[in-house]
Design a protein around this motif. Structure first.
Motif, PDB file in Angstrom:
ATOM      1  N   ALA A  23      44.241  44.050  56.928  1.00 23.65           N
ATOM      2  CA  ALA A  23      44.683  43.467  55.791  1.00 23.65           C
ATOM      3  C   ALA A  23      43.465  43.791  54.458  1.00 23.65           C
ATOM      4  O   ALA A  23      42.522  44.232  55.035  1.00 23.65           O
ATOM      5  CB  ALA A  23      44.307  41.491  55.748  1.00 23.65           C
ATOM      6  N   THR A  24      44.653  43.716  53.141  1.00 25.98           N
ATOM      7  CA  THR A  24      43.504  44.147  51.866  1.00 25.98           C
ATOM      8  C   THR A  24      43.455  43.040  50.941  1.00 25.98           C
ATOM      9  O   THR A  24      44.347  42.366  50.699  1.00 25.98           O
ATOM     10  CB  THR A  24      44.853  45.498  50.953  1.00 25.98           C
ATOM     11  OG1 THR A  24      45.790  44.734  51.406  1.00 25.98           O
ATOM     12  CG2 THR A  24      44.240  46.631  52.319  1.00 25.98           C
ATOM     13  N   VAL A  25      42.399  43.077  50.434  1.00 25.15           N
ATOM     14  CA  VAL A  25      42.183  42.206  49.327  1.00 25.15           C
ATOM     15  C   VAL A  25      42.094  42.990  47.804  1.00 25.15           C
ATOM     16  O   VAL A  25      40.618  44.187  48.284  1.00 25.15           O
ATOM     17  CB  VAL A  25      41.344  41.336  49.721  1.00 25.15           C
ATOM     18  CG1 VAL A  25      39.714  41.428  49.594  1.00 25.15           C
ATOM     19  CG2 VAL A  25      40.783  40.185  48.652  1.00 25.15           C
ATOM     20  N   SER A  26      42.096  42.507  46.922  1.00 23.62           N
ATOM     21  CA  SER A  26      41.439  43.541  45.566  1.00 23.62           C
ATOM     22  C   SER A  26      40.708  42.413  44.846  1.00 23.62           C
ATOM     23  O   SER A  26      41.228  41.492  44.609  1.00 23.62           O
ATOM     24  CB  SER A  26      42.816  43.652  44.910  1.00 23.62           C
ATOM     25  OG  SER A  26      43.780  44.771  45.592  1.00 23.62           O
ATOM     26  N   ILE A  27      39.243  43.260  44.290  1.00 24.06           N
ATOM     27  CA  ILE A  27      38.857  42.862  43.557  1.00 24.06           C
ATOM     28  C   ILE A  27      38.047  43.146  42.435  1.00 24.06           C
ATOM     29  O   ILE A  27      37.690  44.556  42.561  1.00 24.06           O
ATOM     30  CB  ILE A  27      37.188  42.064  44.196  1.00 24.06           C
ATOM     31  CG1 ILE A  27      37.381  41.326  45.503  1.00 24.06           C
ATOM     32  CG2 ILE A  27      35.941  41.488  43.338  1.00 24.06           C
ATOM     33  CD1 ILE A  27      36.215  40.889  46.401  1.00 24.06           C
ATOM     34  N   ASP A  28      37.941  43.046  41.308  1.00 24.48           N
ATOM     35  CA  ASP A  28      37.569  43.563  40.379  1.00 24.48           C
ATOM     36  C   ASP A  28      36.062  43.399  39.639  1.00 24.48           C
ATOM     37  O   ASP A  28      36.066  42.253  39.245  1.00 24.48           O
ATOM     38  CB  ASP A  28      38.283  43.157  38.457  1.00 24.48           C
ATOM     39  CG  ASP A  28      39.558  43.963  39.123  1.00 24.48           C
ATOM     40  OD1 ASP A  28      40.076  44.648  40.327  1.00 24.48           O
ATOM     41  OD2 ASP A  28      40.442  43.478  38.219  1.00 24.48           O
ATOM     42  N   VAL A  29      35.271  44.282  39.671  1.00 28.17           N
ATOM     43  CA  VAL A  29      34.192  44.122  39.997  1.00 28.17           C
ATOM     44  C   VAL A  29      33.446  44.683  38.145  1.00 28.17           C
ATOM     45  O   VAL A  29      34.053  45.702  37.536  1.00 28.17           O
ATOM     46  CB  VAL A  29      32.644  44.321  40.108  1.00 28.17           C
ATOM     47  CG1 VAL A  29      31.202  44.833  40.011  1.00 28.17           C
ATOM     48  CG2 VAL A  29      32.895  44.454  41.936  1.00 28.17           C
ATOM     49  N   GLY A  39      47.464  34.223  44.376  1.00 25.17           N
ATOM     50  CA  GLY A  39      48.213  34.240  42.955  1.00 25.17           C
ATOM     51  C   GLY A  39      46.814  34.369  41.642  1.00 25.17           C
ATOM     52  O   GLY A  39      46.784  33.991  40.956  1.00 25.17           O
ATOM     53  N   SER A  40      45.548  33.900  42.768  1.00 26.17           N
ATOM     54  CA  SER A  40      44.510  33.944  42.063  1.00 26.17           C
ATOM     55  C   SER A  40      43.476  35.545  41.297  1.00 26.17           C
ATOM     56  O   SER A  40      43.862  36.482  42.021  1.00 26.17           O
ATOM     57  CB  SER A  40      43.325  33.239  42.933  1.00 26.17           C
ATOM     58  OG  SER A  40      43.055  33.831  43.944  1.00 26.17           O
ATOM     59  N   VAL A  41      42.769  35.474  40.947  1.00 24.70           N
ATOM     60  CA  VAL A  41      42.549  36.618  40.082  1.00 24.70           C
ATOM     61  C   VAL A  41      40.979  36.634  40.762  1.00 24.70           C
ATOM     62  O   VAL A  41      39.873  36.342  40.844  1.00 24.70           O
ATOM     63  CB  VAL A  41      42.420  36.969  38.467  1.00 24.70           C
ATOM     64  CG1 VAL A  41      41.685  38.128  38.006  1.00 24.70           C
ATOM     65  CG2 VAL A  41      43.892  36.671  38.046  1.00 24.70           C
ATOM     66  N   ASN A  42      40.790  37.799  41.278  1.00 27.85           N
ATOM     67  CA  ASN A  42      40.016  37.789  42.083  1.00 27.85           C
ATOM     68  C   ASN A  42      38.676  39.052  41.445  1.00 27.85           C
ATOM     69  O   ASN A  42      38.936  40.565  40.950  1.00 27.85           O
ATOM     70  CB  ASN A  42      39.823  38.853  43.569  1.00 27.85           C
ATOM     71  CG  ASN A  42      40.214  37.567  44.556  1.00 27.85           C
ATOM     72  OD1 ASN A  42      39.951  36.682  44.319  1.00 27.85           O
ATOM     73  ND2 ASN A  42      41.023  38.325  45.325  1.00 27.85           N
ATOM     74  N   SER A  43      37.819  38.077  40.693  1.00 31.84           N
ATOM     75  CA  SER A  43      36.705  38.820  40.136  1.00 31.84           C
ATOM     76  C   SER A  43      35.392  38.422  39.938  1.00 31.84           C
ATOM     77  O   SER A  43      35.348  37.352  40.274  1.00 31.84           O
ATOM     78  CB  SER A  43      37.118  38.584  38.518  1.00 31.84           C
ATOM     79  OG  SER A  43      37.206  37.717  38.199  1.00 31.84           O
ATOM     80  N   GLU A  44      34.553  39.485  40.302  1.00 37.36           N
ATOM     81  CA  GLU A  44      32.557  39.233  40.556  1.00 37.36           C
ATOM     82  C   GLU A  44      31.591  39.710  38.933  1.00 37.36           C
ATOM     83  O   GLU A  44      32.939  41.113  38.827  1.00 37.36           O
ATOM     84  CB  GLU A  44      32.289  39.914  41.249  1.00 37.36           C
ATOM     85  CG  GLU A  44      32.998  38.836  42.885  1.00 37.36           C
ATOM     86  CD  GLU A  44      32.684  37.718  42.984  1.00 37.36           C
ATOM     87  OE1 GLU A  44      31.974  36.883  42.033  1.00 37.36           O
ATOM     88  OE2 GLU A  44      33.303  36.678  43.376  1.00 37.36           O
ATOM     89  N   ASN A  45      31.693  39.618  38.672  1.00 38.90           N
ATOM     90  CA  ASN A  45      30.013  39.470  37.266  1.00 38.90           C
ATOM     91  C   ASN A  45      29.112  39.886  37.973  1.00 38.90           C
ATOM     92  O   ASN A  45      28.210  39.947  38.429  1.00 38.90           O
ATOM     93  CB  ASN A  45      30.408  38.914  36.119  1.00 38.90           C
ATOM     94  CG  ASN A  45      32.398  38.645  35.651  1.00 38.90           C
ATOM     95  OD1 ASN A  45      32.753  39.480  35.596  1.00 38.90           O
ATOM     96  ND2 ASN A  45      31.926  37.277  35.302  1.00 38.90           N
ATOM     97  N   ILE A  46      28.547  41.520  37.432  1.00 34.32           N
ATOM     98  CA  ILE A  46      27.156  41.343  37.891  1.00 34.32           C
ATOM     99  C   ILE A  46      26.301  41.305  36.711  1.00 34.32           C
ATOM    100  O   ILE A  46      27.177  42.637  35.385  1.00 34.32           O
ATOM    101  CB  ILE A  46      27.371  42.740  39.528  1.00 34.32           C
ATOM    102  CG1 ILE A  46      27.774  44.594  38.049  1.00 34.32           C
ATOM    103  CG2 ILE A  46      27.728  42.126  40.559  1.00 34.32           C
ATOM    104  CD1 ILE A  46      28.001  44.901  39.189  1.00 34.32           C
TER     105      ILE A  46
END
Length: 509
Positions: free
Chosen positions: A366-372, A281-288
Motif C-alpha cells: 500500500a502507498t501513502v503520499s506526504i508533502d514535507v 480525501g485528506s492532504v498529508n503534509s508535514e512541516n519541518i
C-alpha cells in the motif's frame, strides 16, 4: 482254501487266509484203499484261524455342521467320530487322540464312538479355520495306526466395530480453497467379513473457534470429506467435526474419529495505513524547519496487515523521488527522518511516496503520499490537525449540573481575585506613598536603566535577549548606604561608586 496230499494226507493252505473274513474252517477228509472193492473212511478236520494285527483302525467322521460360529460356547459338539478295527482281541482295541494346538477336545462315548467338542473360545479374526488331525492306534504287536485330517471353518459374527487408524486427525487446509475441495479421505477398518464389514460414513457435530457456520459433506461409501464453502483465515482459524463409521452387522457397531481442520493463512490482505494518514480525501503534509539537523523526526507511518505470520511482517520504503533524496525511513518502524541539513539549493516542498509492503509471496503493498514543507523558522510552523468525526451527544441533566458547578466556581474565584486586588492597592497607597514609583528605561544599545527616587542603576544585557540572564532588582527599597552591588559574580561596588562601562553580557544582581 486248503489242499491235501493224496499219498501222505498232508493238508496245506492253498490260498491266503483272512481272519476278518473267516475265523474257522471245517474240512472233511476221505481215505480210500486200493482193493478190488475200495473201502473208505471219513474224518472231519476243524481249522481255527489265528488273528494277526494286519488291519489298521478306520476313522469315520460325521460332521454336525459345515462351520462353527465364533461365538460358540465351550462344550459345543462339533462332530461325531467312529473308529473301527477289523482285528480281534487286543489287535482290535483302538485308542484315539487329537493333534495339539487346537481349541477342540475328543470325548469317548461307548468305546468306538467319540465326540469332538469345543474346549476354548473361538475368534475368527485370529483363526478363520482349523485343520484337525485325529490319530487312531490299536494295541496290536506291532501296533498299527491311521490318521484322518479334516477342516473346521469358523463363521463370522459382528463382534468388531470399525476402527480408524487414529482417534484424532489433524488436517491443514489453505484459505480461499474453492468450494468442493477435497479436505481429506478417512478410512476405517473392520476385521469382520461380508455384511459385518460393510462400512458407511456419516458426519457428527461441527464446532468452530468462532460463531461462523461450517458446511462440509462426507461420502458415505468412501469416507471422503469435501468442503461446501470457501474458508477465510481472518474469520475462522480452525474448526472441528466428527466422522462416524458404522458397519452393516446386526446389531450394527460404530466408532468415531475427531477431525481438526486448521486453516492456513494466505497472503490475501493488503497492508492498511492507519490514521491520521489514511483519512480519505485528506492532504498529508508535514512541516519541518529550515534549520533541522540530520536525523530530525518528520513523521511516523503506521500500518497493519490482517494476515498472520510472515504474511503480516511489514516493511517501509520511500519510493525514490526525481530530485535528491533528503529523507530516510525506518524499514521496520516507519519513522521518517532527515538525512542531512537543508541547503539553499533544496526544494521548499518535498513530495514523498511511502510504500508499505508485506512479506507474503507474492508481496502486497500500500502507498501513502506526504508533502514535507520546509519553513524558515519554528515560529512559522503550523500543525495541521485532522478533525475526527464527533458524535453529537444529547444535553443530559448531568451536563447541566456540571455547567452550573463550573459557573459557580468561576464567579467565586473572580470575586476573590477582585477583593485581593483591592486589599493590595489599599496597602500600597497607605504604606509606601513616601517612595516614588520605580522606572525602567530601555536604551538603544540594549542596556536598561532602573530609577527609584534619586538613585539610578545602569544594567547591560546582550543584544540577543533570548540568551541573556535575568536581572533581579530589589523588590521593596533601593540599596541603602553601605550596600554593595555585585557585577558578574566578581567585583563589588557600593552604590556611591560609579559602575564600570556596560559591556555585552554583563550580569548585575
Amino acid at each position: 482254501m486248503f489242499a491235501i496230499n493224496q499219498s501222505t494226507g498232508e493238508i496245506t493252505v492253498a490260498r491266503p487266509l483272512d481272519f476278518e473274513t473267516t475265523s474257522a474252517y471245517e474240512i472233511r477228509v476221505e481215505a480210500l484203499d486200493r482193493g478190488s472193492t475200495p473201502l473208505a473212511s471219513h474224518a472231519k478236520v476243524l481249522v481255527e484261524v489265528i488273528d494277526v494285527n494286519d488291519n489298521a483302525p478306520e476313522i469315520k467322521l460325521s460332521s454336525l455342521s459345515e462351520s462353527v460360529r465364533e461365538d460358540a460356547k465351550k462344550g459345543t459338539a462339533i462332530a461325531l467320530i467312529t473308529v473301527l478295527d477289523k482285528d480281534g482281541g487286543r489287535n482290535g482295541h483302538v485308542r484315539c487322540t487329537i493333534s495339539e494346538g487346537t481349541p477342540f477336545l475328543l470325548e469317548s462315548s461307548q468305546g468306538k464312538y467319540y465326540s469332538l467338542v469345543l474346549e476354548n473360545m473361538l475368534d475368527r479374526e485370529i483363526h478363520s479355520e482349523y485343520n484337525v488331525t485325529i490319530i487312531a492306534t490299536d494295541d496290536g504287536s506291532p501296533p498299527l495306526s491311521s490318521t484322518s485330517v479334516f477342516t473346521i471353518s469358523v463363521s463370522d459374527v459382528n463382534d468388531n466395530a470399525p476402527q480408524f487408524p487414529e482417534p484424532i486427525v489433524n488436517l491443514y487446509l489453505k484459505e480461499n480453497s474453492p468450494t468442493g475441495s477435497l479436505i481429506c479421505s478417512l478410512t476405517a477398518l473392520d476385521p469382520d467379513q461380508e455384511a459385518n464389514a460393510q462400512i458407511s460414513y456419516s458426519l457428527g457435530p461441527i464446532t468452530t473457534a468462532t460463531q461462523s457456520s461450517v458446511a462440509v459433506s462426507v461420502n458415505s461409501l468412501t469416507g471422503e470429506i469435501y468442503s461446501l464453502q470457501s474458508f477465510d483465515y481472518e474469520e475462522m482459524k480452525r474448526f472441528q467435526f466428527q466422522v462416524q463409521a458404522t458397519d452393516g452387522g446386526v446389531p450394527p457397531l460404530s466408532s468415531n474419529v475427531t477431525v481438526n481442520v486448521f486453516i492456513l493463512d494466505e497472503n490475501d490482505n493488503t497492508p492498511v495505513i492507519l490514521p491520521p494518514y489514511s483519512d480519505q480525501g485528506s492532504v498529508n503534509s508535514e512541516n519541518i524547519p529550515y534549520s533541522a539537523e540530520a536525523g530530525y523526526f518528520v513523521a511516523k507511518i503506521r500500518a497493519v496487515d490482517a494476515d498472520s505470520g510472515y504474511n503480516a511482517l511489514l516493511s517501509y520504503h520511500i519510493s525514490e523521488p526525481k530530485g535528491p533524496n533528503l529523507f530516510r525511513i525506518g524499514s521496520s518502524n516507519g519513522e521518517i527522518r532527515t538525512k542531512r541539513r537543508m541547503s539553499d539549493n533544496d526544494l521548499k516542498t518535498h513530495p514523498l511516496v511511502i510504500v508499505v509492503s508485506d512479506n507474503g509471496d507474492p508481496s502486497l503493498s500500500a502507498t501513502v503520499s506526504i508533502d514535507v514543507v520546509v519553513v524558515e523558522s519554528t515560529g512559522d510552523m503550523q500543525t495541521t490537525f485532522r478533525q475526527l468525526p464527533v458524535k453529537e451527544e444529547s444535553f443530559s441533566d448531568l451536563n447541566l449540573y456540571l455547567l452550573i458547578s463550573i459557573a459557580s466556581v468561576s464567579v467565586i474565584f473572580l470575586l476573590s481575585l477582585i477583593g485581593l486586588i483591592a486589599v493590595k492597592c489599599h496597602k500600597t497607597d497607605g504604606s509606601f506613598s513616601r517612595y516614588s514609583a520605580p522606572m525602567i528605561t530601555t536604551h538603544p544599545d540594549g542596556s536598561w536603566s532602573y530609577s527609584k527616587s534619586t538613585q539610578q542603576y545602569d544594567v547591560c544585557f546582550s543584544s540577543d535577549t533570548m540568551k541573556s540572564d535575568v536581572v533581579v532588582f530589589p523588590t521593596s527599597f533601593p540599596p541603602g548606604d553601605g550596600e554593595l552591588i555585585s557585577i558578574n559574580g566578581g567585583d563589588t561596588f557600593s552604590r556611591t561608586q560609579t559602575l564600570p562601562t556596560c559591556e555585552k553580557g554583563v550580569l548585575v544582581s
